[in-house]
Design an enzyme around this catalytic site. Structure first.
Site, PDB file in Angstrom:
ATOM      1  N   SER A 267       0.851  -1.200   0.000  1.00 25.40           N
ATOM      2  CA  SER A 267       0.000   0.000   0.000  1.00 25.40           C
ATOM      3  C   SER A 267       0.884   1.246   0.000  1.00 25.40           C
ATOM      4  CB  SER A 267      -0.888   0.015   1.249  1.00 25.40           C
ATOM      5  OG  SER A 267      -0.077   0.222   2.398  1.00 25.40           O
TER       6      SER A 267
ATOM      7  N   ASP B 100      -1.164  -1.716  -4.021  1.00 20.57           N
ATOM      8  CA  ASP B 100      -2.534  -1.779  -3.504  1.00 20.57           C
ATOM      9  C   ASP B 100      -3.068  -0.340  -3.363  1.00 20.57           C
ATOM     10  OD1 ASP B 100      -4.763  -3.071  -2.403  1.00 20.57           O
ATOM     11  OD2 ASP B 100      -3.966  -2.977  -0.361  1.00 20.57           O
ATOM     12  N   HIS B 101      -4.235  -0.060  -3.931  1.00 20.61           N
ATOM     13  CA  HIS B 101      -4.890   1.254  -3.806  1.00 20.61           C
ATOM     14  C   HIS B 101      -4.014   2.447  -4.216  1.00 20.61           C
ATOM     15  CE1 HIS B 101      -8.485  -0.357  -1.888  1.00 20.61           C
ATOM     16  NE2 HIS B 101      -7.703  -1.128  -1.183  1.00 20.61           N
TER      17      HIS B 101
ATOM     18  N   ASP C 260      -6.949   3.152  -7.903  1.00 18.67           N
ATOM     19  CA  ASP C 260      -8.229   3.190  -7.187  1.00 18.67           C
ATOM     20  C   ASP C 260      -8.913   4.543  -7.398  1.00 18.67           C
ATOM     21  OD1 ASP C 260     -10.371   3.134  -5.535  1.00 18.67           O
ATOM     22  OD2 ASP C 260      -9.257   2.633  -3.713  1.00 18.67           O
TER      23      ASP C 260
ATOM     24  N   GLU D 282     -11.018  -0.136  -9.541  1.00 15.00           N
ATOM     25  CA  GLU D 282     -12.131  -0.386  -8.619  1.00 15.00           C
ATOM     26  C   GLU D 282     -13.333   0.450  -9.004  1.00 15.00           C
ATOM     27  OE1 GLU D 282     -11.269  -0.863  -4.463  1.00 15.00           O
ATOM     28  OE2 GLU D 282     -13.089   0.182  -3.849  1.00 15.00           O
TER      29      GLU D 282
ATOM     30  N   HIS E  48     -11.790  -6.908  -2.118  1.00 12.47           N
ATOM     31  CA  HIS E  48     -11.043  -6.215  -1.051  1.00 12.47           C
ATOM     32  C   HIS E  48     -11.782  -6.446   0.263  1.00 12.47           C
ATOM     33  CE1 HIS E  48      -8.112  -3.574  -3.239  1.00 12.47           C
ATOM     34  NE2 HIS E  48      -8.771  -4.149  -4.231  1.00 12.47           N
TER      35      HIS E  48
ATOM     36  N   ALA F  10     -11.388  -8.647   2.598  1.00  9.60           N
ATOM     37  CA  ALA F  10     -11.835 -10.043   2.673  1.00  9.60           C
ATOM     38  C   ALA F  10     -11.356 -10.779   3.928  1.00  9.60           C
ATOM     39  CB  ALA F  10     -11.394 -10.788   1.416  1.00  9.60           C
ATOM     40  N   SER F  11     -10.868 -10.033   4.916  1.00  4.53           N
ATOM     41  CA  SER F  11     -10.445 -10.702   6.149  1.00  4.53           C
ATOM     42  C   SER F  11     -11.658 -11.164   6.946  1.00  4.53           C
ATOM     43  CB  SER F  11      -9.600  -9.757   7.018  1.00  4.53           C
ATOM     44  OG  SER F  11      -8.271  -9.718   6.548  1.00  4.53           O
TER      45      SER F  11
ATOM     46  N   ASN G 194      -8.127 -10.152  -1.170  1.00  8.00           N
ATOM     47  CA  ASN G 194      -7.179  -9.300  -0.447  1.00  8.00           C
ATOM     48  C   ASN G 194      -7.269  -9.496   1.067  1.00  8.00           C
ATOM     49  OD1 ASN G 194      -6.685  -8.204  -2.945  1.00  8.00           O
ATOM     50  ND2 ASN G 194      -6.962  -6.081  -2.300  1.00  8.00           N
TER      51      ASN G 194
END
Ligand code: G3H
Ligand code: 13P
Ligand code: ZN
Length: 309
Positions: free
Chosen positions: A50, A82-83, A104, A134, A211, A213-214, A254
């Site tokens: 990131s 990322d992003h 993003d 995105e 995204h 997705a935890s 992610n």
């Protein structure tokens, strides 16, 4: 063994109903834990960085650490931004050797998002680099929006199809109810699978990205809290829901928060159980093992639950 783009990984994953894990990295121990798990599980792998990670570790370190991981393990690895919030950071990462970047533009209206994404696609593709964009917004409960307002920000399937056509982007992150961090839902977890199925039907060849997705596994939150942490009411996406999403075109998943929780729980526990320790290797070693165990668990039970890979 090399830095590779994700395109072949995605096409295979799309066909065979599994997902590639995209794990956020910030330092050496996190990278080592993840790559050791991917090697053990013989799994495809995306390591993502990131803007915050770049600032924390400084750009050159993460690139070199990922190159070292490739040398050490013999794996093919995707190095992904990322992003990326603007053209400049995407360009810098392409120039630094990343094989994939996310632009993003989800906070912009459709037209501006298309324009920004096209600009990045043009530069990245000219350099052999893959692009994720995105569409739709990942509102979390911390954004304080009602359920209705939240789903108003989900990805519109027709717009998704139009977006992919206009931008020639390689993969698309969609909003169907997930959000970043450890506080994803106030009540019962909810993902809009009907929307996902329509998007997948309209753009079946486009790899979809999930995204936020935890799962925020309760045992790790409890461990943190038991050893002096204060993370009340944390809630993530049940693993069953991720497995379901993987069946409908999601082939990049992610995960960052679950790694953070695993690492922090282990460090908190270690320092409480061993107050005499002050050598960082004594607690960073077990923390690295905790990352490896978490990533192995994800690959086996969530990303490749179909066992088809
Ligand atoms: O999408 C967010 C990732 O978890 C990265 O988080 O910006 O704090 O590094 P960060
Ligand atoms: P989590 O916060 O759910 O791990 O999501 C991470 C992510 O989407 C990184 O882009
Ligand atoms: Zn994200």
């Amino acid at each position: 063994m090399a830095l590779v783009t994700p395109d072949k990984m995605f096409q295979k994953a799309l066909k065979e109903d599994y997902a590639v894990g995209a794990f956020n990295v910030n330092n050496m121990e996190i990278i080592q834990g993840i790559v050791d798990a991917a090697k053990e599980e013989n799994a495809p792998l995306i390591l993502q960085v990131s803007a915050g990670a770049r600032k924390y570790a400084r750009p050159a370190y993460l690139v070199k650490l990922v190159e070292a991981a490739i040398l050490d393990t013999g794996l093919d690895i995707v190095l992904h931004l990322d992003h990326g919030e603007d053209f400049e950071i995407c360009k810098k990462c392409v120039d630094d050797g990343f094989t994939s970047v996310m632009v993003d533009g989800s906070k912009y209206p459709f037209k501006e998002n298309v324009a920004l994404t096209k600009e990045v696609v043009e530069y990245a593709h000219a350099h052999g680099v893959s692009v994720e964009a995105e569409l739709g917004r990942l509102a979390g409960i911390e954004d304080n929006v009602s359920v209705d307002k939240r789903s108003a920000s989900f990805t519109d399937p027709d717009e998704a199809a139009e977006f992919v056509k206009l931008t020639a982007v390689d993969s698309l992150a969609i909003a169907i109810g997930t959000s970043h961090g450890a506080y994803k839902f106030k009540g019962d977890p909810y993902l809009d699978f009907e929307r996902l199925k329509i998007i997948n039907k309209l753009i079946p060849d486009t790899p979809l990205v999930l995204h936020g997705a935890s799962t925020v596994l309760p045992e790790f939150v409890s461990l943190c809290n038991r050893y002096g942490g204060d993370i009340p009411g944390a809630k993530g996406v049940p693993e069953e829901m991720i497995r379901e999403a993987v069946k409908h075109g999601v082939c990049k998943v992610n995960i960052d928060t679950d790694l953070r929780l695993a690492m922090t729980a282990e460090i908190r526990k270690h320092l409480t159980d061993h107050p005499e320790d002050f050598d960082p290797r004594k607690y960073l070693g077990p923390a690295r093992d905790a990352i490896q165990a978490m990533v192995s668990h994800k690959i086996r039970n969530v990303l490749n639950a179909s066992g088809k890979r």
